[in-house]
Design a protein around this motif. Structure first.
Motif: not given
Length: 414
Positions: A256, A146, A410, A204-205, A102, A312-313, A207
């Motif tokens: 996310t 991720d 994706d 998870q993802r 991401q 998730r988006d 950031a």
């Protein structure tokens, strides 16, 4: 792990939407010919297409696209790397479960996270070739979710899989690991951070925001039939320690997270894998902000039965958040793309998919102010795009990322 609606449904939905893959890349004559854009503008939109059995990477060259342009057809290099690509003796072909990291990797290259193989692949769109590849599997099904590149050259990877028989300190799984020169060099174990005893933390993802690394936890039971309450972690800048644990009482499975300006986060929480009203009751788009000596969590948009759970988006644009609600096969309700106002929490529909479970992958090009969303089975093109202003969105002409092959699952621009 993909969206909660399940692998079997996705296969059934897309099996008739694809044709035989071409033997090699299909590259537009104008691809790579435009002048390099400003350093803060992404050049390439990377698109991972697939049917959950095989994957294919395509690249859209955005260099010549002006602000708000949703009509011009950008040049595309389609099917440039796929599950059938010939690989060397020390590289691994793509599986059918591949996503894009991401966060930017650097030098406008893409970082592919192969969850089934436990492999990271760096792809250079300028030469249409793999530049580097590293394994994070450690001899077990690591299921990486991720990856995040740090300024010091290290790479952080969230691994959902847990090793039942670890042989060393670095191969336990259910963790965040740091890669140095392509090798796992450090590990932050997270199992004890799960919100239910005996569950996996299931990170998870990733950031980057407010000087920390942030990620949500799935807190899954080992058989994935139960999910603990929601939690978002803030790790130290080097990811060596958990500094913040923010509980999300109104939701579960926060997948996310994205940074808000000037401070704060927004997160998409999908809820449990149990279908129906149970999942809807556990799904929300939430906002996390520092407040005095603690962290405040508020619901920007709770899921409801009429529109379904959130996917998730997620994409952030100024005072707006774009998110996707998941459709329903039984009723024929489509997926919907929403715009949520951060100040008023009012949400409005931007677009609907042509059928349930159609949307997958969302990215906002801040430089050109264009929002891209993948719709794998859409006949006009699997990439839909919208010009975004402070108050409105307007849809333009779709783009087909892979004319003879697999549609978008994706997206990411770098």
């Amino acid at each position: 792990m993909r969206l909660a609606y399940g692998l079997g449904l996705a296969l059934a939905a897309c099996a008739t939407d694809i044709t035989a893959e071409p033997a090699g890349p299909v590259v537009s004559a104008a691809y790579g010919k435009a002048a390099e854009p400003a350093a803060d503008a992404p050049r390439f939109l990377y698109v991972v297409g697939g049917d959950y059995a095989t994957s294919a990477l395509s690249v859209v060259d955005l260099a010549g696209m002006p602000t708000g342009d949703v009509a011009t057809g950008p040049p595309v290099a389609a099917h440039v790397l796929h599950s059938g690509s010939k690989v060397g003796p020390v590289t691994t072909a793509l599986s059918g479960d591949v996503v894009l990291a991401q966060s930017p990797f650097g030098d406008r290259r893409a970082l592919l996270v192969d969850r089934a193989n436990g492999v990271l692949t760096v792809f250079d769109a300028r030469v249409l070739a793999v530049a580097q590849q590293w394994s994070v599997a450690g001899g077990f099904y690591a299921n990486p979710q991720d990856a995040l590149a740090l300024p010091d050259g290290r790479m952080l990877v969230s691994r959902m899989g847990k090793n039942a028989h670890p042989s060393g300190l670095l191969d336990g799984g259910d963790d965040v690991v740091a890669l140095q020169s392509g090798q796992v060099a450090a590990r932050t174990a997270l199992t004890d951070r799960a919100t239910h005893a005996g569950h996996l933390a299931a990170p998870q993802r990733l950031a980057w925001a407010m000087g920390r690394v942030w990620l949500g936890l799935g807190s899954f039971a080992p058989d994935f039939k139960a999910v603990g309450p929601g939690r978002i972690l803030g790790l130290s800048a080097d990811a060596s320690a958990v500094e913040v644990a923010v509980d999300v009482p109104m939701a579960r499975n926060c997948v996310t997270a994205a940074a808000l300006q000037p401070v704060g986060l927004v997160a998409a929480c999908q809820g449990s894998f149990v279908k129906g009203q149970d999942q809807v009751a556990q799904s929300a788009i939430v906002r996390v902000q520092p407040q005095d000596a603690h962290w405040a969590v508020t619901a920007l948009a709770l899921a409801d039965v009429a529109t379904g759970p959130w996917s998730r988006d997620l994409a952030v644009e100024g005072d707006s958040v774009f998110a996707v609600s998941v459709g329903d096969l039984a009723t024929g309700r489509p997926d919907r793309l929403w715009r949520i106002d951060l100040a008023t929490q009012v949400r409005s529909v931007v677009a609907s998919s042509s059928k349930p479970f159609g949307f997958s992958g969302l990215w906002f090009d801040r430089f050109r102010r264009v929002l891209w969303i993948g719709e794998r089975g859409a006949r006009p093109g699997d990439l839909r795009r919208f010009a975004v202003t402070a108050t409105a969105t307007s849809e333009g002409k779709p783009v087909r990322s892979n004319p003879r092959g697999l549609g978008a699952l994706d997206l990411g621009g770098f």
